[in-house]
Each structure stands twice: as structure tokens, then as C-alpha cells.
Design a protein around this motif. Structure first.
Motif, PDB file in Angstrom:
ATOM      1  N   ALA A 190       0.759  -1.052  -0.061  1.00 54.89           N
ATOM      2  CA  ALA A 190       0.144   0.131   0.034  1.00 54.89           C
ATOM      3  C   ALA A 190       0.846   1.412   0.039  1.00 54.89           C
ATOM      4  CB  ALA A 190      -0.989  -0.013   1.387  1.00 54.89           C
ATOM      5  N   LEU A 191       1.777   1.316   0.805  1.00 52.68           N
ATOM      6  CA  LEU A 191       2.664   2.473   0.823  1.00 52.68           C
ATOM      7  C   LEU A 191       3.538   2.532  -0.350  1.00 52.68           C
ATOM      8  CD1 LEU A 191       4.082   2.126   4.584  1.00 52.68           C
ATOM      9  CD2 LEU A 191       2.448   3.616   3.391  1.00 52.68           C
ATOM     10  N   SER A 192       3.744   1.477  -1.087  1.00 54.70           N
ATOM     11  CA  SER A 192       4.782   1.613  -2.358  1.00 54.70           C
ATOM     12  C   SER A 192       3.566   2.187  -3.334  1.00 54.70           C
ATOM     13  CB  SER A 192       5.039   0.105  -2.842  1.00 54.70           C
ATOM     14  OG  SER A 192       6.054  -0.635  -2.008  1.00 54.70           O
ATOM     15  N   ARG A 193       2.250   1.973  -3.405  1.00 59.60           N
ATOM     16  CA  ARG A 193       1.398   2.577  -4.267  1.00 59.60           C
ATOM     17  C   ARG A 193       1.424   4.075  -4.070  1.00 59.60           C
ATOM     18  NH1 ARG A 193      -1.219  -2.535  -3.558  1.00 59.60           N
ATOM     19  NH2 ARG A 193      -2.602  -1.524  -1.897  1.00 59.60           N
ATOM     20  N   GLN A 194       1.456   4.365  -2.739  1.00 63.64           N
ATOM     21  CA  GLN A 194       1.374   5.787  -2.412  1.00 63.64           C
ATOM     22  C   GLN A 194       2.553   6.609  -2.779  1.00 63.64           C
ATOM     23  OE1 GLN A 194      -0.432   7.004   1.421  1.00 63.64           O
ATOM     24  NE2 GLN A 194      -1.151   4.880   1.824  1.00 63.64           N
ATOM     25  N   THR A 195       3.819   5.752  -2.532  1.00 63.92           N
ATOM     26  CA  THR A 195       4.898   6.451  -3.033  1.00 63.92           C
ATOM     27  C   THR A 195       5.035   6.760  -4.402  1.00 63.92           C
ATOM     28  OG1 THR A 195       6.099   5.147  -1.328  1.00 63.92           O
ATOM     29  CG2 THR A 195       7.457   6.305  -3.080  1.00 63.92           C
ATOM     30  N   MET A 196       4.374   5.837  -5.141  1.00 61.11           N
ATOM     31  CA  MET A 196       4.365   6.060  -6.863  1.00 61.11           C
ATOM     32  C   MET A 196       3.578   7.096  -7.155  1.00 61.11           C
ATOM     33  SD  MET A 196       4.322   2.020  -8.149  1.00 61.11           S
ATOM     34  CE  MET A 196       4.021   2.578  -9.749  1.00 61.11           C
ATOM     35  N   SER A 197       2.339   7.157  -6.439  1.00 58.54           N
ATOM     36  CA  SER A 197       1.507   8.387  -6.800  1.00 58.54           C
ATOM     37  C   SER A 197       2.152   9.627  -6.332  1.00 58.54           C
ATOM     38  CB  SER A 197       0.070   8.204  -5.868  1.00 58.54           C
ATOM     39  OG  SER A 197      -0.659   9.233  -5.949  1.00 58.54           O
ATOM     40  N   CYS A 198       2.939   9.705  -5.326  1.00 60.66           N
ATOM     41  CA  CYS A 198       3.468  10.879  -4.962  1.00 60.66           C
ATOM     42  C   CYS A 198       4.530  11.437  -5.849  1.00 60.66           C
ATOM     43  CB  CYS A 198       4.145  10.854  -3.372  1.00 60.66           C
ATOM     44  SG  CYS A 198       2.876  11.045  -2.263  1.00 60.66           S
ATOM     45  N   ARG A 199       5.228  10.467  -6.251  1.00 59.93           N
ATOM     46  CA  ARG A 199       6.360  10.608  -7.375  1.00 59.93           C
ATOM     47  C   ARG A 199       5.864  11.095  -8.403  1.00 59.93           C
ATOM     48  NH1 ARG A 199      11.129   6.144  -7.080  1.00 59.93           N
ATOM     49  NH2 ARG A 199      11.903   7.739  -8.452  1.00 59.93           N
TER      50      ARG A 199
END
Length: 239
Positions: A190-199
Motif C-alpha cells: 500500500a505504501l509503495s502505491r502511495q509512493t508511486m502516486s506522490c512521485r
């Protein structure tokens, strides 16, 4: 079986030193997992809000030095300041619009990569916990079962009522390992997906900064061609 303790707490207290240490280690991993999840969720929420505000300010700004609402915008503010600094540092170079764009693009790329690394900070711990927690729990189970069978050999008692508590205590380590590992893996994804969204938002901000840089350089080039703006270096050479 009435007098045999069977609650998880009683099994923990009745476990051997090694198995109990494994359970404590796994419990610490579980606490760390939820701590990282809570902290990173708050961080991502703040980053997304700042990037959204920065994107709005950059989209509405007519020029790079007229961006309102950029205070405290984190990486977006750093990108704007880096672009402005490079424009000022390159002010004495004539007809270097493409060179300025290239240098600013390189700086923005480095800032974007740096922000990506910062966003991923702490999530590696979740990956580690999710990968090793089941095996740590399995080690506790194997050790507990070996201890139970050693006790059987020593007492020569083969009754299930005698060996069941020790085996149950050992299997509790595996259960705790799974309870620790499964949330860690789910939260990491879940945090990896949020990281991709922020990037992706950071990349949008970088593109908007480059758009304003290109717009400013185009205006400057037009003013120079029309004679409304004279570089100090050119005027000094003419005199």
C-alpha cells in the motif's frame, strides 16, 4: 484438560526461553510495522496536500517568480528556487536558452530522485519484517517442538495431554509470525502505491516548473530581439 492453560498469554508464559524470545521479537516487529504505517500515512497525506497546492500555484502563475502559495511546499519550493537560482547564475550568458533549460532539467531530475528516496525511507523495514517474520516464527516452533520431544524422551510419557501444551506453545510462535508478516506485506504494498502516486505528482510539478522556465526564457528572447531589453555584457562591449 480442565487444568491445562490454553490462552495465548498462558502459553507465552509457559514457553521456553528461546520460544518466548522469538515471540517478543515478533511482537516488536508487529509494533514497528504499525508505527511505520501510521507515520508514513501521515507523511504521504501531507506531501500530497503540499504537492496539490504547488501544482495549483504553478498552473496559475504567469511567470516563475510570480508563484504564490509556494511557502512550505517542500520539494516543489526547492525546484522553483533551484530554477530561479540557475536563471540568475546564467544571466550573463548570451543566447543560452537551451543550455539553461538543460541545466535546470538536470537539477530537477536530481531533486525528483532525492524526493523519491526520501518517500521510500522506512518502507524497507516493512519489507524485511514481511520476509523474515514467518521464518523467525517457524524457528520458534521447531525449537519448541524439539524441546517437547526432548521432554517426552526424558519422562517417557507419551500421553497427548502431556505433550499438547508444549506443542501448542511452539505453534503459537508460527501464528505470531504470520500475524506480524501479513500486515507488513500488505502495508508495504500500500505504501509503495502511495509512493508511486506522490512521485507522479512530483514529476508533474517538475514539468510545470520547466513550462514556466521555457515561458520566461521565451519572453526574454523576444525582448532582446525587439531591443526592449539589453544585456549588461552587450552594452559594456558596445561602449
Amino acid at each position: 484438560m480442565t487444568g491445562v492453560p490454553f490462552s495465548p498469554w498462558d502459553m507465552f508464559l509457559g514457553a521456553g526461553l528461546v520460544v518466548r524470545s522469538v515471540m517478543i521479537l515478533l511482537a516488536i516487529g508487529c509494533v514497528l510495522t504499525w508505527t511505520v504505517a501510521f507515520a508514513k500515512s501521515l507523511e504521504f497525506a501531507l506531501v500530497r496536500r503540499r504537492l496539490a497546492a504547488a501544482k495549483t500555484a504553478l498552473q496559475d502563475a504567469p511567470a516563475l517568480n510570480l508563484c504564490d502559495g509556494m511557502e512550505g511546499s517542500g520539494v516543489a519550493l526547492s525546484m522553483v528556487m533551484a530554477a530561479q537560482d540557475e536563471q540568475e547564475a546564467s544571466g550573463d550568458i548570451e543566447n543560452d536558452s537551451e543550455g539553461i533549460k538543460e541545466r535546470i532539467a538536470l537539477m530537477l531530475e536530481r531533486l525528483e530522485a532525492q524526493e523519491g528516496r526520501r518517500l521510500m525511507r522506512g518502507t524497507g523495514l516493512l519489507a524485511t519484517i514481511g520476509a523474515i517474520a514467518p521464518f523467525v516464527g517457524l524457528f520458534g516452533t521447531v525449537w519448541g517442538i524439539m524441546t517437547s520431544f526432548t521432554g517426552i524422551a526424558a519422562t517417557k510419557a507419551t500421553s497427548l495431554a502431556v505433550v499438547a501444551p508444549g506443542i501448542a506453545e511452539a505453534l503459537l510462535a508460527t501464528a505470531i509470525g504470520l500475524v506480524t508478516a501479513i500486515p507488513a506485506v500488505v502495508i508495504y504494498n500500500a505504501l509503495s502505491r502511495q509512493t508511486m502516486s506522490c512521485r507522479a505528482q512530483v514529476a508533474d510539478v517538475a514539468a510545470l516548473v520547466m513550462r514556466l522556465v521555457s515561458r520566461d526564457l521565451g519572453r526574454m528572447s523576444q525582448l532582446l530581439d525587439s531591443g526592449q531589453l539589453v544585456r549588461l555584457g552587450v552594452r559594456a562591449a558596445a561602449e
